[in-house]
Scaffold this motif. Structure first.
Motif, PDB file in Angstrom:
ATOM      1  N   VAL A  40      10.058 -19.282  68.400  1.00  0.00           N
ATOM      2  CA  VAL A  40      10.994 -19.149  67.726  1.00  0.00           C
ATOM      3  C   VAL A  40      11.608 -20.667  68.264  1.00  0.00           C
ATOM      4  N   ARG A  41      11.236 -20.470  69.345  1.00  0.00           N
ATOM      5  CA  ARG A  41      12.170 -21.834  70.356  1.00  0.00           C
ATOM      6  C   ARG A  41      11.510 -22.739  69.200  1.00  0.00           C
TER       7      ARG A  41
ATOM      8  N   ASP B  41      20.321  -2.090  64.170  1.00  0.00           N
ATOM      9  CA  ASP B  41      20.316  -0.229  64.746  1.00  0.00           C
ATOM     10  C   ASP B  41      19.561  -0.962  66.131  1.00  0.00           C
ATOM     11  N   THR B  42      19.308   0.275  66.978  1.00  0.00           N
ATOM     12  CA  THR B  42      18.802   0.002  68.195  1.00  0.00           C
ATOM     13  C   THR B  42      17.116  -0.097  68.084  1.00  0.00           C
ATOM     14  N   ARG B  43      16.016   0.314  66.393  1.00  0.00           N
ATOM     15  CA  ARG B  43      15.210   0.726  66.149  1.00  0.00           C
ATOM     16  C   ARG B  43      14.880  -0.661  65.729  1.00  0.00           C
ATOM     17  N   ASP B  44      15.830  -1.296  65.035  1.00  0.00           N
ATOM     18  CA  ASP B  44      15.966  -3.145  64.418  1.00  0.00           C
ATOM     19  C   ASP B  44      15.672  -3.816  66.319  1.00  0.00           C
ATOM     20  N   MET B  45      16.194  -3.669  66.943  1.00  0.00           N
ATOM     21  CA  MET B  45      16.363  -4.789  68.412  1.00  0.00           C
ATOM     22  C   MET B  45      15.202  -3.578  68.911  1.00  0.00           C
ATOM     23  N   ILE B  46      14.466  -2.454  69.096  1.00  0.00           N
ATOM     24  CA  ILE B  46      13.480  -2.356  69.399  1.00  0.00           C
ATOM     25  C   ILE B  46      12.535  -3.789  69.213  1.00  0.00           C
ATOM     26  N   LEU B  47      12.325  -3.418  67.748  1.00  0.00           N
ATOM     27  CA  LEU B  47      11.223  -4.224  67.054  1.00  0.00           C
ATOM     28  C   LEU B  47      11.649  -6.295  67.695  1.00  0.00           C
ATOM     29  N   ILE B  48      12.607  -5.990  67.417  1.00  0.00           N
ATOM     30  CA  ILE B  48      12.809  -7.831  67.853  1.00  0.00           C
ATOM     31  C   ILE B  48      12.225  -7.919  69.379  1.00  0.00           C
ATOM     32  N   CYS B  49      13.160  -7.475  70.122  1.00  0.00           N
ATOM     33  CA  CYS B  49      12.373  -6.916  71.409  1.00  0.00           C
ATOM     34  C   CYS B  49      10.541  -7.132  71.994  1.00  0.00           C
ATOM     35  N   LYS B  50      10.111  -6.296  71.446  1.00  0.00           N
ATOM     36  CA  LYS B  50       8.485  -6.112  70.777  1.00  0.00           C
ATOM     37  C   LYS B  50       7.996  -7.885  70.691  1.00  0.00           C
ATOM     38  N   ALA B  51       8.615  -8.388  69.696  1.00  0.00           N
ATOM     39  CA  ALA B  51       8.466  -9.149  68.843  1.00  0.00           C
ATOM     40  C   ALA B  51       8.679 -10.519  70.359  1.00  0.00           C
ATOM     41  N   LEU B  52       8.725 -10.463  70.481  1.00  0.00           N
ATOM     42  CA  LEU B  52       9.940 -12.132  71.301  1.00  0.00           C
ATOM     43  C   LEU B  52       9.361 -11.422  73.113  1.00  0.00           C
ATOM     44  N   SER B  53       8.685 -10.453  72.974  1.00  0.00           N
ATOM     45  CA  SER B  53       7.711 -10.409  74.301  1.00  0.00           C
ATOM     46  C   SER B  53       6.797 -11.001  74.882  1.00  0.00           C
ATOM     47  N   ASP B  54       6.160 -11.405  73.387  1.00  0.00           N
ATOM     48  CA  ASP B  54       5.311 -12.120  73.903  1.00  0.00           C
ATOM     49  C   ASP B  54       5.138 -13.645  73.823  1.00  0.00           C
ATOM     50  N   THR B  55       4.451 -14.491  74.652  1.00  0.00           N
ATOM     51  CA  THR B  55       4.985 -15.867  75.064  1.00  0.00           C
ATOM     52  C   THR B  55       4.571 -16.412  73.704  1.00  0.00           C
TER      53      THR B  55
ATOM     54  N   LYS C   2      19.417 -17.153  61.193  1.00  0.00           N
ATOM     55  CA  LYS C   2      20.406 -16.970  61.545  1.00  0.00           C
ATOM     56  C   LYS C   2      21.035 -15.872  61.876  1.00  0.00           C
ATOM     57  N   LYS C   3      21.527 -15.331  60.499  1.00  0.00           N
ATOM     58  CA  LYS C   3      22.095 -13.953  60.371  1.00  0.00           C
ATOM     59  C   LYS C   3      20.791 -12.445  61.712  1.00  0.00           C
ATOM     60  N   ILE C   4      20.284 -12.690  61.699  1.00  0.00           N
ATOM     61  CA  ILE C   4      19.349 -11.203  62.043  1.00  0.00           C
ATOM     62  C   ILE C   4      19.623 -12.299  63.514  1.00  0.00           C
ATOM     63  N   ILE C   5      19.568 -13.020  64.061  1.00  0.00           N
ATOM     64  CA  ILE C   5      19.778 -14.193  65.518  1.00  0.00           C
ATOM     65  C   ILE C   5      20.755 -13.709  66.226  1.00  0.00           C
ATOM     66  N   LYS C   6      22.459 -13.647  65.399  1.00  0.00           N
ATOM     67  CA  LYS C   6      23.158 -13.085  65.199  1.00  0.00           C
ATOM     68  C   LYS C   6      23.926 -11.957  65.727  1.00  0.00           C
ATOM     69  N   GLU C   7      23.444 -11.326  64.533  1.00  0.00           N
ATOM     70  CA  GLU C   7      23.389  -9.538  64.945  1.00  0.00           C
ATOM     71  C   GLU C   7      23.135  -9.117  66.494  1.00  0.00           C
ATOM     72  N   ALA C   8      21.236  -9.945  67.044  1.00  0.00           N
ATOM     73  CA  ALA C   8      20.790  -9.797  68.012  1.00  0.00           C
ATOM     74  C   ALA C   8      21.568  -9.881  68.861  1.00  0.00           C
TER      75      ALA C   8
ATOM     76  N   VAL D 112       8.479 -11.843  61.421  1.00  0.00           N
ATOM     77  CA  VAL D 112       9.191 -12.344  59.859  1.00  0.00           C
ATOM     78  C   VAL D 112       8.576 -11.019  59.857  1.00  0.00           C
ATOM     79  N   ASP D 113       8.401  -9.877  59.799  1.00  0.00           N
ATOM     80  CA  ASP D 113       8.766  -8.099  59.889  1.00  0.00           C
ATOM     81  C   ASP D 113       9.650  -7.857  60.405  1.00  0.00           C
ATOM     82  N   CYS D 114       9.993  -8.704  61.925  1.00  0.00           N
ATOM     83  CA  CYS D 114      10.644  -7.712  63.135  1.00  0.00           C
ATOM     84  C   CYS D 114      12.426  -8.387  61.722  1.00  0.00           C
ATOM     85  N   GLY D 115      12.131  -9.746  60.860  1.00  0.00           N
ATOM     86  CA  GLY D 115      13.419 -10.122  60.806  1.00  0.00           C
ATOM     87  C   GLY D 115      14.317 -11.844  61.289  1.00  0.00           C
ATOM     88  N   LEU D 116      13.209 -11.337  61.932  1.00  0.00           N
ATOM     89  CA  LEU D 116      13.563 -13.246  63.237  1.00  0.00           C
ATOM     90  C   LEU D 116      13.463 -14.317  61.958  1.00  0.00           C
ATOM     91  N   VAL D 117      12.720 -14.366  61.431  1.00  0.00           N
ATOM     92  CA  VAL D 117      11.687 -15.336  60.666  1.00  0.00           C
ATOM     93  C   VAL D 117      11.717 -15.336  58.968  1.00  0.00           C
TER      94      VAL D 117
END
Length: 89
Positions: free
Chosen positions: A22-23, A2-16, A74-80, A54-59
């Motif tokens: 993740v890379r 859902d959108t809230r999950d994606m927002i958490l992922i975007c926030k997590a990836l907004s830090d260099t 990988k499941k969350i990466i694919k969903e995102a 970890v909390d946003c599910g990416l790792v």
């Protein structure tokens, strides 16, 4: 996803640093100590970054003795990725 999950992922990836972590994990599972070696940050700062990822599910996180090992979820990466693709439609 859902959108809230994606927002958490975007926030997590907004830090260099988190984006670089993740890379790094795209090459496979890494021990926290190996990740820490690549950055000029303290261990508590790395723990903070890893908690967010970890909390946003990416790792995924697993503990073996006193060591923490991290890998991409990988499941969350694919969903995102699908979520982002759907935005373009």
């Amino acid at each position: 996803m859902d959108t809230r999950d994606m927002i958490l992922i975007c926030k997590a990836l907004s830090d260099t640093n988190r984006l670089e972590i993740v890379r790094m994990l795209s090459d496979g599972e890494k021990c926290g100590c190996k990740i820490l070696d690549k950055f000029d940050i303290t261990q508590p700062t790395l723990s903070h970054h890893m908690k967010i990822l970890v909390d946003c599910g990416l790792v995924n996180n697993r503990k073996e003795g006193k060591w923490h090992y991290y890998s991409l979820n990988k499941k969350i990466i694919k969903e995102a990725s699908s979520f982002v693709e759907d935005l373009g439609r």
